[in-house]
Design an enzyme around this catalytic site. Structure first.
Site, mmCIF file in Angstrom:
data_model
loop_
_atom_site.group_PDB
_atom_site.id
_atom_site.type_symbol
_atom_site.label_atom_id
_atom_site.label_comp_id
_atom_site.label_asym_id
_atom_site.label_seq_id
_atom_site.Cartn_x
_atom_site.Cartn_y
_atom_site.Cartn_z
ATOM 1 N N SER A 137 0.869 -1.194 0.000
ATOM 2 C CA SER A 137 0.000 0.000 0.000
ATOM 3 C C SER A 137 0.893 1.227 0.000
ATOM 4 O O SER A 137 2.071 1.142 0.372
ATOM 5 C CB SER A 137 -0.857 -0.017 1.272
ATOM 6 O OG SER A 137 -1.468 1.227 1.500
ATOM 7 N N TYR A 150 -2.577 -0.384 10.567
ATOM 8 C CA TYR A 150 -2.513 -0.657 9.120
ATOM 9 C C TYR A 150 -1.168 -0.195 8.559
ATOM 10 O O TYR A 150 -0.513 -0.915 7.794
ATOM 11 C CB TYR A 150 -3.669 0.054 8.411
ATOM 12 C CG TYR A 150 -3.820 -0.330 6.951
ATOM 13 C CD1 TYR A 150 -4.412 -1.540 6.579
ATOM 14 C CD2 TYR A 150 -3.378 0.521 5.938
ATOM 15 C CE1 TYR A 150 -4.548 -1.898 5.245
ATOM 16 C CE2 TYR A 150 -3.515 0.173 4.596
ATOM 17 C CZ TYR A 150 -4.107 -1.037 4.256
ATOM 18 O OH TYR A 150 -4.241 -1.393 2.932
#
Ligand code: NDP
Length: 254
Positions: A137, A150
């Site tokens: 990501s 995250y």
């Protein structure tokens, strides 16, 4: 015929990667926790002439991973392409952070990549060829508030990617990360629902807000991520290893 395992392929990015790989005559083992999702994707791949094996596998369970590897190998032979895609998102202020959320996100997004890759890598070493693609990501590179778990998990995935790229450099195995910005998937739909429930934003405004985070003012498509994954399989991509390839409309430039 190459055999690929794509984790988290019941929907979203993983589903599209599975479809695109199958179109290239790659046998795809596709896993997730929800049987109906992977059965649907596998049936559609088969209907289009491809080969697909749906396997229920929770990537937070090392024993389930071992079982999945044995099953794929027994049915199709050694796995030489691995896409570590399964992941979850979740946000929380750091002060008073929910410990269970921290562990759930680290287990699903990072520890799973360790366990799945550890189970599959021996087959690639034996074949003296392999492709490991980790769906990371832009959160592998930059921080954002309320996304401690995250962000930590995705930074960890990138660190593991780089370390393994070096470890397997003499085995003709490349290890790379793809780093998308917000992608138009069920995960992002959930993010939008959370935003609308926590703020006064409408669904359209929330979707527009996420799109505007990218200079291209739009969400990325799963197809764009799958395109990079396919590119990495090519023999002419054998010089690309240890890289973190952004698919983000120019949002992050390193
Ligand atoms: P989705 O939520 O749309 O799909 C996730 C898939 O992973 C589902 O098939 C889900 O199935 C599976 N999955 C989740 N947890 C587990 C688990 N414990 N074991 C096995 N499978 C699991 O997500 P996306 O397609 O959006 O995301 C895919 C990857 O891309 C993730 O790693 C995510 O972090 C990353 N990413 C996503 C972005 C986005 O904006 N959407 C941006 C950047 C990166 P099931 O629940 O049935 O197990």
């Amino acid at each position: 015929m190459q055999v690929a395992w794509i984790t988290g392929a019941g929907k979203g990015i993983g589903e599209v990667i599975a479809r695109e790989f199958a179109k290239k005559n790659i046998v795809v083992a596709l896993s997730a926790r929800t049987q109906t999702d992977i059965d649907r994707v596998a049936q559609q791949i088969r209907a289009a002439g491809g080969q697909a094996l749906p396997i229920v596998c929770d990537v937070t369970d090392p024993q389930a991973i071992e079982n999945a590897v044995l099953r794929i190998q027994a049915d199709y032979g050694p796995i030489t392409i691995l896409v570590n895609n399964a992941g979850i998102s979740g946000s929380h202020k750091f002060l008073g952070h929910d410990d269970a959320l921290w562990h759930r996100i680290l287990d699903t997004n990072l520890n799973s990549v360790y366990y799945v890759t550890k189970a599959v890598a021996p087959m690639m070493v034996a074949a003296n060829w392999g492709r490991i693609i980790n769906i990371a990501s832009i959160s592998s590179k930059v921080g954002a508030k309320y996304l401690a778990a995250y962000t930590a998990s995705k930074h960890g995935v990138l660190g593991l990617t780089r370390a393994l790229a070096m470890e397997f450099v003499s085995n003709n195995i490349t290890v790379n990360a793809i780093c998308p910005a917000y992608v138009d998937t069920p995960m992002t739909d959930n993010t939008i629902v959370n935003m609308t429930s926590r703020t006064k934003m409408s669904e359209t405004d929330a979707r527009g807000y996420l799109g505007k985070l990218s200079p291209q003012n739009r969400l990325i498509t799963s197809q764009e991520v799958a395109h990079v994954a396919l590119m990495l399989l090519d023999d002419n991509a054998r010089g690309i290893t240890g890289q973190a390839i952004n698919v983000d409309g120019g949002m992050v430039m390193f």
